[in-house]
Design a protein around this motif. Structure first.
Motif, PDB file in Angstrom:
ATOM      1  N   ASP A   1      28.023  20.845  54.189  1.00  0.00           N
ATOM      2  CA  ASP A   1      28.863  19.384  52.740  1.00  0.00           C
ATOM      3  C   ASP A   1      28.081  19.043  51.432  1.00  0.00           C
ATOM      4  O   ASP A   1      27.242  18.318  52.364  1.00  0.00           O
ATOM      5  CB  ASP A   1      29.322  18.005  53.756  1.00  0.00           C
ATOM      6  N   LYS A   2      28.193  19.739  50.517  1.00  0.00           N
ATOM      7  CA  LYS A   2      27.957  19.369  49.452  1.00  0.00           C
ATOM      8  C   LYS A   2      27.718  18.350  49.335  1.00  0.00           C
ATOM      9  O   LYS A   2      27.060  17.805  48.428  1.00  0.00           O
ATOM     10  CB  LYS A   2      27.921  20.657  48.385  1.00  0.00           C
ATOM     11  N   ALA A   3      28.970  17.148  49.172  1.00  0.00           N
ATOM     12  CA  ALA A   3      29.028  16.002  49.101  1.00  0.00           C
ATOM     13  C   ALA A   3      28.279  14.697  49.035  1.00  0.00           C
ATOM     14  O   ALA A   3      27.023  14.037  48.707  1.00  0.00           O
ATOM     15  CB  ALA A   3      29.893  15.370  48.879  1.00  0.00           C
ATOM     16  N   LYS A   4      27.303  15.487  50.587  1.00  0.00           N
ATOM     17  CA  LYS A   4      26.209  13.999  51.116  1.00  0.00           C
ATOM     18  C   LYS A   4      25.196  15.303  51.373  1.00  0.00           C
ATOM     19  O   LYS A   4      23.848  14.284  52.123  1.00  0.00           O
ATOM     20  CB  LYS A   4      27.201  14.356  53.124  1.00  0.00           C
ATOM     21  N   ASN A   5      24.943  16.070  51.078  1.00  0.00           N
ATOM     22  CA  ASN A   5      23.681  16.918  50.958  1.00  0.00           C
ATOM     23  C   ASN A   5      23.634  17.121  52.465  1.00  0.00           C
ATOM     24  O   ASN A   5      21.762  17.076  52.964  1.00  0.00           O
ATOM     25  CB  ASN A   5      22.410  16.587  50.492  1.00  0.00           C
ATOM     26  N   THR A   6      24.029  17.633  53.280  1.00  0.00           N
ATOM     27  CA  THR A   6      24.219  17.598  54.836  1.00  0.00           C
ATOM     28  C   THR A   6      24.251  19.592  54.942  1.00  0.00           C
ATOM     29  O   THR A   6      26.072  19.715  54.567  1.00  0.00           O
ATOM     30  CB  THR A   6      24.669  16.037  55.346  1.00  0.00           C
ATOM     31  N   VAL A   7      23.876  19.555  56.082  1.00  0.00           N
ATOM     32  CA  VAL A   7      23.962  20.830  57.028  1.00  0.00           C
ATOM     33  C   VAL A   7      24.032  20.939  58.079  1.00  0.00           C
ATOM     34  O   VAL A   7      23.339  19.463  59.068  1.00  0.00           O
ATOM     35  CB  VAL A   7      23.038  21.401  56.707  1.00  0.00           C
ATOM     36  N   TYR A   8      25.510  21.299  58.933  1.00  0.00           N
ATOM     37  CA  TYR A   8      25.568  21.026  60.022  1.00  0.00           C
ATOM     38  C   TYR A   8      25.306  22.136  60.690  1.00  0.00           C
ATOM     39  O   TYR A   8      25.512  23.277  60.407  1.00  0.00           O
ATOM     40  CB  TYR A   8      27.509  20.591  60.163  1.00  0.00           C
ATOM     41  N   LEU A   9      25.374  21.880  62.403  1.00  0.00           N
ATOM     42  CA  LEU A   9      24.852  23.554  63.427  1.00  0.00           C
ATOM     43  C   LEU A   9      25.618  23.169  64.646  1.00  0.00           C
ATOM     44  O   LEU A   9      26.017  22.198  65.109  1.00  0.00           O
ATOM     45  CB  LEU A   9      23.664  23.591  63.788  1.00  0.00           C
ATOM     46  N   GLN A  10      26.833  23.801  64.130  1.00  0.00           N
ATOM     47  CA  GLN A  10      27.889  22.604  65.707  1.00  0.00           C
ATOM     48  C   GLN A  10      27.779  23.995  66.179  1.00  0.00           C
ATOM     49  O   GLN A  10      27.542  25.335  66.639  1.00  0.00           O
ATOM     50  CB  GLN A  10      30.194  23.510  65.164  1.00  0.00           C
ATOM     51  N   MET A  11      27.160  23.944  67.991  1.00  0.00           N
ATOM     52  CA  MET A  11      27.129  25.156  68.659  1.00  0.00           C
ATOM     53  C   MET A  11      27.978  24.946  69.387  1.00  0.00           C
ATOM     54  O   MET A  11      28.080  23.803  70.417  1.00  0.00           O
ATOM     55  CB  MET A  11      25.401  24.132  69.111  1.00  0.00           C
ATOM     56  N   ASN A  12      29.004  25.934  70.292  1.00  0.00           N
ATOM     57  CA  ASN A  12      29.886  25.926  71.508  1.00  0.00           C
ATOM     58  C   ASN A  12      29.731  26.417  72.680  1.00  0.00           C
ATOM     59  O   ASN A  12      28.276  27.575  72.530  1.00  0.00           O
ATOM     60  CB  ASN A  12      31.098  26.116  70.794  1.00  0.00           C
ATOM     61  N   SER A  13      29.810  26.485  73.956  1.00  0.00           N
ATOM     62  CA  SER A  13      29.727  27.793  74.515  1.00  0.00           C
ATOM     63  C   SER A  13      28.222  27.864  74.744  1.00  0.00           C
ATOM     64  O   SER A  13      27.413  28.686  74.682  1.00  0.00           O
ATOM     65  CB  SER A  13      29.802  28.808  74.297  1.00  0.00           C
ATOM     66  N   LEU A  14      27.416  26.594  74.835  1.00  0.00           N
ATOM     67  CA  LEU A  14      26.422  26.571  74.815  1.00  0.00           C
ATOM     68  C   LEU A  14      25.460  27.036  76.364  1.00  0.00           C
ATOM     69  O   LEU A  14      26.472  26.575  77.376  1.00  0.00           O
ATOM     70  CB  LEU A  14      25.372  24.863  74.873  1.00  0.00           C
ATOM     71  N   LYS A  15      24.275  27.577  76.613  1.00  0.00           N
ATOM     72  CA  LYS A  15      23.811  28.067  77.680  1.00  0.00           C
ATOM     73  C   LYS A  15      22.063  27.638  77.837  1.00  0.00           C
ATOM     74  O   LYS A  15      22.278  26.423  76.820  1.00  0.00           O
ATOM     75  CB  LYS A  15      24.187  29.563  77.745  1.00  0.00           C
ATOM     76  N   PRO A  16      21.486  27.399  79.214  1.00  0.00           N
ATOM     77  CA  PRO A  16      20.144  27.030  79.260  1.00  0.00           C
ATOM     78  C   PRO A  16      19.379  27.465  78.300  1.00  0.00           C
ATOM     79  O   PRO A  16      18.525  26.751  77.973  1.00  0.00           O
ATOM     80  CB  PRO A  16      19.971  27.480  80.943  1.00  0.00           C
ATOM     81  N   GLU A  17      19.575  29.141  78.362  1.00  0.00           N
ATOM     82  CA  GLU A  17      18.763  29.092  77.328  1.00  0.00           C
ATOM     83  C   GLU A  17      18.838  28.774  75.629  1.00  0.00           C
ATOM     84  O   GLU A  17      17.615  29.305  75.168  1.00  0.00           O
ATOM     85  CB  GLU A  17      18.525  30.873  77.233  1.00  0.00           C
ATOM     86  N   ASP A  18      19.876  28.157  74.787  1.00  0.00           N
ATOM     87  CA  ASP A  18      19.778  27.064  74.365  1.00  0.00           C
ATOM     88  C   ASP A  18      19.057  25.743  74.177  1.00  0.00           C
ATOM     89  O   ASP A  18      19.120  25.585  72.814  1.00  0.00           O
ATOM     90  CB  ASP A  18      20.955  27.427  73.493  1.00  0.00           C
TER      91      ASP A  18
END
Length: 125
Positions: free
Chosen positions: A73-90
């Motif tokens: 979100d450039k207006a907020k100077n923010t980067v996101y990481l959406q993490m789905n289907s998480l595994k124990p190795e994550d």
């Protein structure tokens, strides 16, 4: 002074989702490399996903392709990481990294100059 502040970590069961946020300040956000990296105990820091904030070019590690999505979100100077289907190795400490480069960002941690304090992600099986 460059500051990167991560948030959004937590504990989830395998198959669950989390969204991490990285708010940047202290430098011109546009046309930079920003990325997400993780480090599990006893392991090296590895790149997960990165974005060129100017051109929007995306980079993903093979291990997370199709499950994780990096966005900004450039207006907020923010980067996101959406993490789905998480595994124990994550499970790991997740760090936000930034660099003055605006092209060829890649996922090599050594090429990123600025780092946040990290946010913990725990995934139970």
């Amino acid at each position: 002074q460059v500051q990167l502040v991560e948030s959004g970590g937590g504990s989830v069961q395998a198959g669950g989702s989390l969204r991490l946020s990285c708010a940047a300040s202290g430098y011109t956000y546009s046309s930079k490399c920003m990325g997400w990296f993780r480090q599990a105990p006893g392991k090296e820091r590895e790149g997960v996903a990165a974005i060129s904030t100017g051109g929007g070019v995306l980079y993903y590690a093979d291990s997370v392709k199709g499950r994780f999505t990096i966005s900004q979100d450039k207006a907020k100077n923010t980067v996101y990481l959406q993490m789905n289907s998480l595994k124990p190795e994550d499970a790991a400490m997740y760090y936000c990294g930034a660099d003055q480069r605006w092209y060829g960002c890649g996922l090599e941690a050594a090429k990123y100059a600025y780092w946040g304090q990290g946010t913990q992600v725990t995934v139970s099986s």
